[in-house]
Write a protein that holds these residues in place. Structure first.
Motif, mmCIF file in Angstrom:
data_model
loop_
_atom_site.group_PDB
_atom_site.id
_atom_site.type_symbol
_atom_site.label_atom_id
_atom_site.label_comp_id
_atom_site.label_asym_id
_atom_site.label_seq_id
_atom_site.Cartn_x
_atom_site.Cartn_y
_atom_site.Cartn_z
ATOM 1 N N THR A 43 0.709 -1.234 0.116
ATOM 2 C CA THR A 43 -0.023 0.071 0.000
ATOM 3 C C THR A 43 0.989 1.311 -0.015
ATOM 4 O O THR A 43 0.287 2.303 -0.208
ATOM 5 N N GLY A 44 2.041 1.227 0.321
ATOM 6 C CA GLY A 44 2.866 2.291 0.611
ATOM 7 C C GLY A 44 2.690 3.230 1.708
ATOM 8 O O GLY A 44 3.334 4.269 1.988
ATOM 9 N N VAL A 45 1.915 2.787 2.698
ATOM 10 C CA VAL A 45 1.743 3.379 4.037
ATOM 11 C C VAL A 45 2.941 3.086 4.865
ATOM 12 O O VAL A 45 3.563 2.233 5.202
ATOM 13 N N ARG A 46 3.326 4.324 5.329
ATOM 14 C CA ARG A 46 4.766 4.366 6.010
ATOM 15 C C ARG A 46 4.710 4.621 7.235
ATOM 16 O O ARG A 46 3.324 5.197 7.744
ATOM 17 N N VAL A 47 5.264 3.714 8.055
ATOM 18 C CA VAL A 47 5.372 3.595 9.711
ATOM 19 C C VAL A 47 6.537 3.753 10.263
ATOM 20 O O VAL A 47 7.520 3.256 9.569
ATOM 21 N N PRO A 48 6.635 4.357 11.531
ATOM 22 C CA PRO A 48 7.982 4.342 12.125
ATOM 23 C C PRO A 48 8.449 3.185 12.406
ATOM 24 O O PRO A 48 7.622 1.865 12.609
ATOM 25 N N ALA A 49 9.831 3.124 12.197
ATOM 26 C CA ALA A 49 10.544 1.292 12.272
ATOM 27 C C ALA A 49 10.714 0.832 13.552
ATOM 28 O O ALA A 49 10.845 -0.331 13.673
ATOM 29 N N VAL A 50 10.131 1.467 14.576
ATOM 30 C CA VAL A 50 10.086 0.880 16.013
ATOM 31 C C VAL A 50 8.589 1.244 16.333
ATOM 32 O O VAL A 50 8.092 2.502 16.768
ATOM 33 N N GLY A 51 7.798 0.654 17.145
ATOM 34 C CA GLY A 51 6.864 0.709 17.666
ATOM 35 C C GLY A 51 6.753 -0.020 19.152
ATOM 36 O O GLY A 51 7.557 -0.225 19.992
ATOM 37 N N LEU A 52 5.462 -0.351 19.541
ATOM 38 C CA LEU A 52 5.056 -1.020 20.817
ATOM 39 C C LEU A 52 4.235 -2.075 20.757
ATOM 40 O O LEU A 52 3.369 -2.224 20.214
ATOM 41 N N GLY A 53 4.765 -3.183 21.410
ATOM 42 C CA GLY A 53 3.954 -4.437 21.535
ATOM 43 C C GLY A 53 3.326 -4.389 23.013
ATOM 44 O O GLY A 53 3.586 -3.854 23.682
ATOM 45 N N SER A 54 2.572 -5.308 22.901
ATOM 46 C CA SER A 54 1.688 -5.414 24.204
ATOM 47 C C SER A 54 1.531 -6.987 24.776
ATOM 48 O O SER A 54 0.351 -7.074 25.571
ATOM 49 N N SER A 55 2.535 -7.762 24.592
ATOM 50 C CA SER A 55 2.276 -8.856 25.400
ATOM 51 C C SER A 55 3.501 -8.730 26.486
ATOM 52 O O SER A 55 3.611 -7.598 27.011
ATOM 53 N N ALA A 56 3.848 -9.596 27.279
ATOM 54 C CA ALA A 56 4.924 -9.734 28.193
ATOM 55 C C ALA A 56 4.496 -8.636 29.360
ATOM 56 O O ALA A 56 3.436 -8.631 29.976
ATOM 57 N N THR A 57 5.508 -7.619 29.547
ATOM 58 C CA THR A 57 5.113 -6.824 30.955
ATOM 59 C C THR A 57 3.891 -5.918 30.476
ATOM 60 O O THR A 57 3.203 -5.564 31.556
ATOM 61 N N PHE A 58 3.587 -5.407 29.418
ATOM 62 C CA PHE A 58 2.391 -4.919 29.198
ATOM 63 C C PHE A 58 1.263 -5.394 29.582
ATOM 64 O O PHE A 58 0.303 -5.180 29.863
ATOM 65 N N ALA A 59 1.181 -6.855 29.070
ATOM 66 C CA ALA A 59 -0.131 -7.659 29.298
ATOM 67 C C ALA A 59 -0.263 -7.661 30.880
ATOM 68 O O ALA A 59 -1.118 -7.978 31.264
ATOM 69 N N SER A 60 0.985 -8.148 31.647
ATOM 70 C CA SER A 60 0.784 -8.228 33.010
ATOM 71 C C SER A 60 0.209 -6.963 33.572
ATOM 72 O O SER A 60 -0.551 -7.251 34.309
ATOM 73 N N VAL A 61 0.636 -5.895 33.202
ATOM 74 C CA VAL A 61 -0.074 -4.351 33.845
ATOM 75 C C VAL A 61 -1.273 -4.561 33.588
ATOM 76 O O VAL A 61 -2.037 -3.946 34.251
ATOM 77 N N ALA A 62 -1.661 -4.829 32.172
ATOM 78 C CA ALA A 62 -3.248 -4.628 31.871
ATOM 79 C C ALA A 62 -4.098 -5.319 32.530
ATOM 80 O O ALA A 62 -5.363 -5.181 32.648
ATOM 81 N N ARG A 63 -3.614 -6.502 33.212
ATOM 82 C CA ARG A 63 -4.501 -7.408 33.845
ATOM 83 C C ARG A 63 -4.657 -6.627 35.505
ATOM 84 O O ARG A 63 -5.674 -7.116 36.134
#
Length: 315
Positions: A43-63
């Motif tokens: 599509t040519g959609v551009r995104v920053p080459a680093v983002g944020l995942g939500s497994s691991a510690t993110f998931a733990s805090v979300a609980r």
């Protein structure tokens, strides 16, 4: 030892122009201080080459009941120029909590949402199409964005059924990009076959400086087929942190603007020309700032990548 906390200020100072190394040369450098971005080939959609995942510690805090840290890390992602947020219904409360926080912060439309679908049974069981549709509709409600930026079939769960649904949604304009993911070695051959025959926009894989199996076939195939690549676990989850414990970042890492181990690991990953974005998970804003520093400044060339591998393997 230079820790992530100790190098936070140095992370913010990384601002040299970025390069994207290819076997045939270098792509144009963005202006000084801007984030390195990559285009999704289809599509040519551009995104920053680093983002944020939500497994691991993110998931733990979300609980937990206190999600203030997650609110801060989402806002920090955007403040630092990031957009890509990778989640999945299978990551516990992550998707629901992130959707609520993004709405509170007014970020629902700003974020590039990458979520997943998988209602297939264990050991390769088939997926109930209606259950898959309901899971997808729940993601639409939680993330409150249409079209959704990306939905992928999580861990190759009944790809014919679930990718078939995603193709329909893409055709209808409700989803912009579709793909498949796996981080299991036993799936790699199947992943390659799916990439060869299906019209995918993206794949999600595991890849790190000490886990380079994907360089042999999957990453070259992604380039050849014009498929974007999301990289999970660029730190080997906790594996790389254990490996570098007690060791300082080498002085020569400054040559490609890496001032912490996180930035060194991320710059290795995103310097591969097939990689679109790396999405390490974190629940701490200072780590989010550190990680985003990995998408600024120079990237290592092939000679430097070999030096990085040798150094890490020697620790």
């Amino acid at each position: 030892m230079i820790s992530r906390r100790d190098t936070l200020k140095l992370c913010l100072a990384a601002g040299a122009a970025a390069t994207l190394p290819l076997s045939t040369g270098l792509l144009a450098q963005p202006p000084r201080g801007e984030l390195i971005t990559r285009a999704i080939p289809s599509t040519g959609v551009r995104v920053p080459a680093v983002g944020l995942g939500s497994s691991a510690t993110f998931a733990s805090v979300a609980r937990s009941e206190d999600v203030a840290a997650l609110r801060e890390v989402l806002q920090t992602l955007v403040d630092e120029g990031g957009r890509v947020f990778d989640t999945a219904p299978g990551y516990g409360a992550s998707e629901a909590v992130a959707g609520e926080l993004a709405a509170e912060l007014g970020l629902s439309e700003t974020l590039f949402w990458a979520t997943k679908v998988n209602v297939a049974g264990r050991n390769g069981g088939s997926a109930d199409p209606e259950a898959a549709r309901e899971q997808i509709e729940t993601s639409f409600r939680r993330l409150d964005k249409t079209p959704l930026d990306l939905i992928q079939v999580h861990n190759l769960g009944d790809v014919p059924t679930q990718l078939g649904l995603l193709k329909e949604l893409r055709e209808e304009g409700r989803v912009r990009h579709i793909g498949v993911t796996t981080t299991f070695e036993r799936h790699y051959e199947a992943l390659e076959q799916i990439m060869e025959r299906e019209p995918l926009d993206t794949v999600g894989i595991d890849y790190a400086i000490d886990n380079r199996f994907m360089e042999e076939r999957i990453l070259p195939l992604a380039r050849d087929r014009g498929i974007g690549v999301l990289v999970y676990a660029p730190f080997g989850r906790t594996r790389l942190w254990e490996r570098v414990r007690g060791h300082e970042v080498p002085d020569w890492a400054a040559e490609f603007d890496a001032h912490s181990w996180a930035q060194l690991f991320l710059k290795f990953v995103i310097s591969h020309p097939a990689v679109t974005v790396a999405t390490p998970a974190t629940s701490r804003a200072r780590h989010m700032i550190d990680n985003m520093g990995g998408a600024r400044g120079e990237l290592p060339d092939e000679a430097m990548r070999r030096r990085m591998i040798a150094h890490v393997e020697g620790l």
